[in-house]
Design an enzyme around this catalytic site. Structure first.
Site, PDB file in Angstrom:
ATOM      1  N   LYS A 188      -2.468  -0.021  -2.563  1.00 30.49           N
ATOM      2  CA  LYS A 188      -2.139   1.368  -2.206  1.00 30.49           C
ATOM      3  C   LYS A 188      -2.359   2.282  -3.409  1.00 30.49           C
ATOM      4  O   LYS A 188      -2.960   3.356  -3.294  1.00 30.49           O
ATOM      5  CB  LYS A 188      -0.685   1.454  -1.718  1.00 30.49           C
TER       6      LYS A 188
ATOM      7  N   GLN B  25       8.244   0.368  -0.642  1.00 29.56           N
ATOM      8  CA  GLN B  25       7.688  -0.819   0.014  1.00 29.56           C
ATOM      9  C   GLN B  25       8.814  -1.662   0.627  1.00 29.56           C
ATOM     10  O   GLN B  25       9.830  -1.930  -0.013  1.00 29.56           O
ATOM     11  CB  GLN B  25       6.886  -1.652  -1.010  1.00 29.56           C
TER      12      GLN B  25
ATOM     13  N   ASP C  18       4.909   7.223   5.041  1.00 30.02           N
ATOM     14  CA  ASP C  18       4.977   6.085   5.961  1.00 30.02           C
ATOM     15  C   ASP C  18       5.263   6.537   7.394  1.00 30.02           C
ATOM     16  O   ASP C  18       5.040   5.775   8.332  1.00 30.02           O
ATOM     17  CB  ASP C  18       6.137   5.160   5.551  1.00 30.02           C
TER      18      ASP C  18
HETATM   19  N1  GUN Z   1       5.810  -3.381   4.523  1.00 26.91           N
HETATM   20  C1  GUN Z   1       4.877  -3.815   5.404  1.00 26.91           C
HETATM   21  N2  GUN Z   1       4.174  -2.778   5.897  1.00 26.91           N
HETATM   22  C2  GUN Z   1       4.655  -1.662   5.319  1.00 26.91           C
HETATM   23  C3  GUN Z   1       4.324  -0.277   5.422  1.00 26.91           C
HETATM   24  O1  GUN Z   1       3.442   0.151   6.178  1.00 26.91           O
HETATM   25  N3  GUN Z   1       5.052   0.561   4.647  1.00 26.91           N
HETATM   26  C4  GUN Z   1       6.059   0.131   3.829  1.00 26.91           C
HETATM   27  N4  GUN Z   1       6.728   1.033   3.116  1.00 26.91           N
HETATM   28  N5  GUN Z   1       6.398  -1.146   3.705  1.00 26.91           N
HETATM   29  C5  GUN Z   1       5.687  -2.032   4.462  1.00 26.91           C
END
Ligand code: GUN
Length: 282
Positions: free
Chosen positions: A53, A97, A120
């Site tokens: 990311k 995350q 998100d």
């Molecule tokens: N953990 C797995 N997928 C995601 C996501 O799309 N965003 C976040 N913040 N954590 C995750």
């Protein structure tokens, strides 16, 4: 034999659009979009996802920052970090995350993020906006699936779609987006009787269960589109999806591979959401 949907190519297209938008925003307003990803603890999978990311942000011309916090971080400390990011004008996108260590409450943490910076789309305000079909960030994985479907020319309108898995991150928002796109959606989960029969009726299957090879190739309706959101590691330690790929590909008209499918779209749509947040805040 199915067309293999090329997540690499489609995500590259989205990233190129984002990079162009970032350059245009900087030109027009002097603002460089900034994404900060917060990771708590040392889950190895989370470490990999967060790196990609941050790397994606830098590659599209944004400021990309990662804040690494120890697994022993308290709820109060994490909320303090989020408060600082909310107040930081150089930060347009905040992502914490998941999953978080057990001692931390993910609902309270997500609710503490400024909804305008919630790239998100997990904040209750943004979940509400999604359900009401109002503008706002959409959760990156289902948003990426919708983009993939558009790119392959699959219009969900009037189609029977089955979503497997009812998570807040994938299954529920996926069902909402497909419903808005005029599909008839069945949201299945671990308590659904006769999953095979549900899948067999579907012209679109989105699998987000988290069990390697759970969806049998023989369940798939001839000519269906199969989107595999699974990110599992098999006995050989290899990344694999929720769908029995080879067998499903013999029946489907199009299918996503793992790796090389939906996972890449998640990062691309996150970058797109960050650009959008920066445009709105600028
Ligand atoms: N953990 C797995 N997928 C995601 C996501 O799309 N965003 C976040 N913040 N954590 C995750």
């Amino acid at each position: 034999m199915a067309t293999i949907i090329d997540g690499r190519a489609i995500s590259a297209k989205v990233r190129a659009e984002v990079a162009k938008g970032v350059a245009e925003l900087r030109e027009a307003s002097g603002v460089t979009p900034g994404l900060t990803v917060v990771r708590v603890g040392d889950d190895p999978a989370s470490r990999t996802y967060v790196r990609s990311k941050q790397k994606g942000a830098l590659e599209t011309g944004m400021e990309g920052r990662e804040i690494e916090l120890p697994a022993t971080t308290s709820q109060r400390e994490l909320l303090e970090v989020i408060a600082q990011l909310n107040a930081d004008r150089a930060v347009h996108g905040i992502l914490v995350q998941l999953p978080l260590p057990k001692a931390l409450d993910p609902d309270a943490v997500i609710s503490a993020i400024d909804p305008r910076k919630d790239v998100d789309g997990f904040h209750p305000v943004n979940v509400g906006n999604l359900m009401l079909n109002r503008p706002g960030p959409r959760p990156c994985t289902p948003f990426g699936v919708m983009r993939m479907l558009a790119e392959i020319g699959f219009d969900p309108r009037g189609k029977r779609a089955v979503v497997l898995g009812r998570s807040n991150i994938v299954g529920k928002p996926m069902a909402a987006l497909l419903t808005q796109a005029d599909a008839t959606v069945t949201l299945c989960h671990s308590r659904t009787p006769d999953l095979a029969a549900e899948v067999a009726r579907a012209e679109l299957v989105v699998a987000a269960i988290g069990k390697a090879g759970f969806v049998r190739g023989e369940w798939i309706k001839e000519g269906a589109v199969v989107i595999d959101v699974g990110m599992n590691t098999n006995e050989q330690g290899k990344l694999c999806g929720d769908v029995e790929f080879e067998a499903a590909a013999r029946r489907a008209s199009a299918i996503t591979p793992v790796p090389g499918g939906v996972g890449l779209m998640t990062v691309a749509m996150l970058l797109s959401n960050t650009l959008e947040a920066a445009r709105r805040l600028a």
